[in-house]
Structure formats: C-alpha cells, structure tokens
Scaffold this motif. Structure first.
Motif, short mmCIF file in Angstrom:
data_model
loop_
_atom_site.label_atom_id
_atom_site.label_comp_id
_atom_site.label_asym_id
_atom_site.label_seq_id
_atom_site.Cartn_x
_atom_site.Cartn_y
_atom_site.Cartn_z
N GLN A 2 22.69 -42.62 -87.09
CA GLN A 2 22.60 -43.67 -88.10
C GLN A 2 21.51 -44.68 -87.75
N GLU A 3 21.37 -44.99 -86.46
CA GLU A 3 20.30 -45.90 -86.03
C GLU A 3 18.93 -45.29 -86.29
N VAL A 4 18.78 -44.01 -85.94
CA VAL A 4 17.50 -43.33 -86.17
C VAL A 4 17.20 -43.23 -87.66
N GLN A 5 18.24 -42.93 -88.46
CA GLN A 5 18.05 -42.84 -89.90
C GLN A 5 17.64 -44.18 -90.50
N ALA A 6 18.30 -45.27 -90.04
CA ALA A 6 17.95 -46.60 -90.54
C ALA A 6 16.52 -46.97 -90.14
N ARG A 7 16.15 -46.64 -88.90
CA ARG A 7 14.79 -46.93 -88.43
C ARG A 7 13.76 -46.12 -89.20
N THR A 8 14.10 -44.87 -89.48
CA THR A 8 13.18 -44.02 -90.24
C THR A 8 12.97 -44.56 -91.64
N GLU A 9 14.06 -45.00 -92.28
CA GLU A 9 13.94 -45.58 -93.61
C GLU A 9 13.12 -46.86 -93.58
N LEU A 51 2.35 -50.56 -96.75
CA LEU A 51 1.00 -50.53 -96.20
C LEU A 51 0.04 -49.74 -97.09
N ARG A 52 0.52 -48.60 -97.60
CA ARG A 52 -0.32 -47.79 -98.47
C ARG A 52 -0.61 -48.52 -99.78
N THR A 53 0.39 -49.24 -100.30
CA THR A 53 0.17 -50.01 -101.53
C THR A 53 -0.87 -51.09 -101.32
N ALA A 54 -0.76 -51.81 -100.18
CA ALA A 54 -1.73 -52.86 -99.88
C ALA A 54 -3.12 -52.27 -99.67
N GLN A 55 -3.16 -51.09 -99.01
CA GLN A 55 -4.45 -50.45 -98.77
C GLN A 55 -5.10 -50.02 -100.09
N ASP A 56 -4.29 -49.47 -101.00
CA ASP A 56 -4.82 -49.06 -102.31
C ASP A 56 -5.36 -50.27 -103.08
N ARG A 57 -4.64 -51.39 -103.02
CA ARG A 57 -5.11 -52.60 -103.70
C ARG A 57 -6.42 -53.09 -103.11
N LEU A 58 -6.54 -53.04 -101.79
CA LEU A 58 -7.76 -53.47 -101.13
C LEU A 58 -8.94 -52.60 -101.52
N LEU A 115 10.75 -47.60 -91.40
CA LEU A 115 9.34 -47.23 -91.21
C LEU A 115 8.74 -46.65 -92.49
N SER A 116 9.56 -45.90 -93.24
CA SER A 116 9.06 -45.34 -94.50
C SER A 116 8.72 -46.44 -95.49
N ARG A 117 9.60 -47.45 -95.56
CA ARG A 117 9.31 -48.58 -96.45
C ARG A 117 8.06 -49.33 -96.02
#
Length: 310
Positions: A229-236, A245-252, A238-240
C-alpha cells in the motif's frame, strides 16, 4: 525358583515360581522356566519397539500436518498477497486445527483498542459480543494480558484465575483453557492470536511454539500488505507529479513557440518596412548611391519593432 529376564545381558525383570511342598524342580523344568522368561523378554521388547514406532509415527504425522498447513498458508499468502482477510482466516483456522483448539481469533488495533479481524469456531452470540468489546492491555482477558506481557500467555483454567474478569465472555464462549500469542513487529505487538479449549487441558510447549509460528506468518502477511500500500501510494503520487510536470512542460513549450512566432512576425514586418523606406529614398534621390533611412526613421523602427506608422 526364579529365572531372570535378560535384554542385552541386562536384567529387566524376573519370572518366579514356587511349590508349597519340598520338591525340587528338575533340570528340564528349570530350562522350561528360562524359556518362558526369554519369551517374556521378546514380548516386552516387541511392545517397546511398537510404542517407539507408534510415537515416532505420531511425531512424523504431526510434523507433516504442520508442514502441510504452513505450505498452505504460504500458498495463500503468495496467491492472495494483497487479500489480507483471506490470509488471516487461513492462519486462524490452521492454528486452531493443528493446536487442537475449539475456538480461535486474531485481533488487530482499531482506534486505541483491539477487535477481532478473523475467528474460528465462534457461535453467533459470542462473535457478536466480542466484536463489540474493546480489548485493551490488562489482566482481565487473554488478549489484554498478552498485550500487557508482550509474550505468549496461557491460563490453564479461567474459572480458577481471579484476575480473569471477562466472565460474560466465558459464559457465552464456554472456554476454560486459553492461550494468547502476540503478533510482534520490531518488538511491539500489532495483534494477538488467541486459542481456547472448552475443557481444562493446557496447551503443550510444542503447540505454543506452533501458535507463535502462525503469529509470525500473520505479521509477514500484514507487513506485505502495508508495504504494498505504501509503494502503491508513492507510485500514484509520483504519477501525479509526473503528469503535472509534463503539463507544465507542454505549457512552457507552447509559450516559447508563441514567443518565437511573434518575434519572427516582427522581424518580417521590420524587414519589409526597411525595404520600402530604402525604395522610397532611392526613388526620390536622383543619385545612384545607396541611401539609408534617416535617423528619425531608424529610431522609430527600433522602438516599434518594424511596424509601419499609420
């Protein structure tokens, strides 16, 4: 007259006969008596060897049952690694069966007290009673006493123990002998495995060790789920973060593209206006030499990025 019972030249008994009158036994009778003594030794040895084989067979059968139960639990853990309830149910059932208990339960902390999360052999009335009873460290119950002592605890007869105060639970459950084993993680209890018998029959040392083994397996299963559960929460998480980050990069990138587009358009307008200015100067000047824009025109071009005045 007496004849010794000899086993490997060691006397293990004697066969004695007598007469009520003075009449010595003959040599043939003495030999016959010794024959009977030897047959008695054979019979005694046969029984002893049979008992040893029987005890050894019982030990092997018990060990095989324990290994089979352990393998079944490990199989459940591997197949249902993240279905904790299925694992705990299997552990409690196996512990009760192999330790010859009539009832069993496993408790876990919830809001400062312990409540059952798996059970075996409970009546509906006793199960309902226990699910609504907060169990805390103390001498009044086997769960509380196990949490208090942080180690295996056994009460041979709860009716004969003045410190055992869970009388209503005893009446509903009908148990007499109880055993509690803690689920320890880094030395701290995170649960209790409790076994009971309806008769006064204390658990053996081997059964206490076996119950402790099941408790350890429960800790492993609980830890596996917690870590997953800890790994799953951390993975989620990191995914968010990666998505943001990708959204901000696309805007830039879009902003940079827009800026370059505006700059290119301004450069084109300035080049066109300079060309027009030079053409007008060349047309109005009869001389053939190349004439540049006036200082006022150059300053205006630099200020307005090449845009032509009205």
């Amino acid at each position: 007259m007496a004849a010794p019972l000899l086993r490997q030249q060691q006397a293990i008994g004697g066969l004695v006969i007598r007469r009520t009158e003075v009449r010595p036994f003959t040599e043939m009778q003495i030999d016959l008596l010794q024959t009977f003594a030897d047959q008695a030794v054979i019979a005694i040895e046969n029984v002893r060897l049979f008992d040893e084989v029987k005890a050894r067979t019982a030990d092997l059968t018990e060990a095989l049952e324990q290994q089979t139960a352990t393998a079944d639990v490990l199989k459940i853990i591997s197949r249902s690694a993240f279905n904790l309830q299925a694992v705990l149910d299997t552990l409690v059932t196996s512990a009760a069966r192999l330790c010859e208990a009539d009832m069993a339960t496993m408790t876990r902390p919830m809001g400062g007290a312990h409540y059952p999360v798996a059970s075996y052999g409970f009546s509906q009335e006793f199960g309902c009673y226990l699910r609504n009873l907060p169990l805390e460290p103390g001498r009044g119950s086997i769960v509380g006493r196990t949490l208090l002592e942080v180690g295996p605890v056994q009460v041979a007869d709860v009716l004969g123990d003045p410190e055992y105060t869970m009388s209503e639970g005893q009446r509903l459950g009908g148990f007499r002998t109880v055993l509690g084993v803690p689920l320890l993680r880094e030395g701290s209890p995170i649960g209790v495995l409790a076994l009971t018998r309806s008769t006064v029959r204390p658990f053996t040392e081997k059964q206490v060790e076996l119950a402790s083994t099941f408790a350890d397996q429960a800790v492993i299963a609980i830890e596996n789920v917690r870590l997953f559960q800890e790994v799953q929460a951390r993975t989620e998480e990191l995914s968010r973060s990666l998505k943001d980050l990708r959204t901000a990069q696309d805007r830039l990138i879009q902003a940079e593209k827009l800026q370059l587009s505006h700059k290119a358009a301004g450069d084109d307008r300035r080049f066109y206006f300079e060309k027009c200015c030079r053409k007008r100067v060349l047309t109005s000047n009869s001389k053939t030499e190349k004439t540049s824009p006036t200082p006022d025109q150059t300053q205006w071009l630099n200020t307005h990025n090449g845009e032509r005045p009205d």
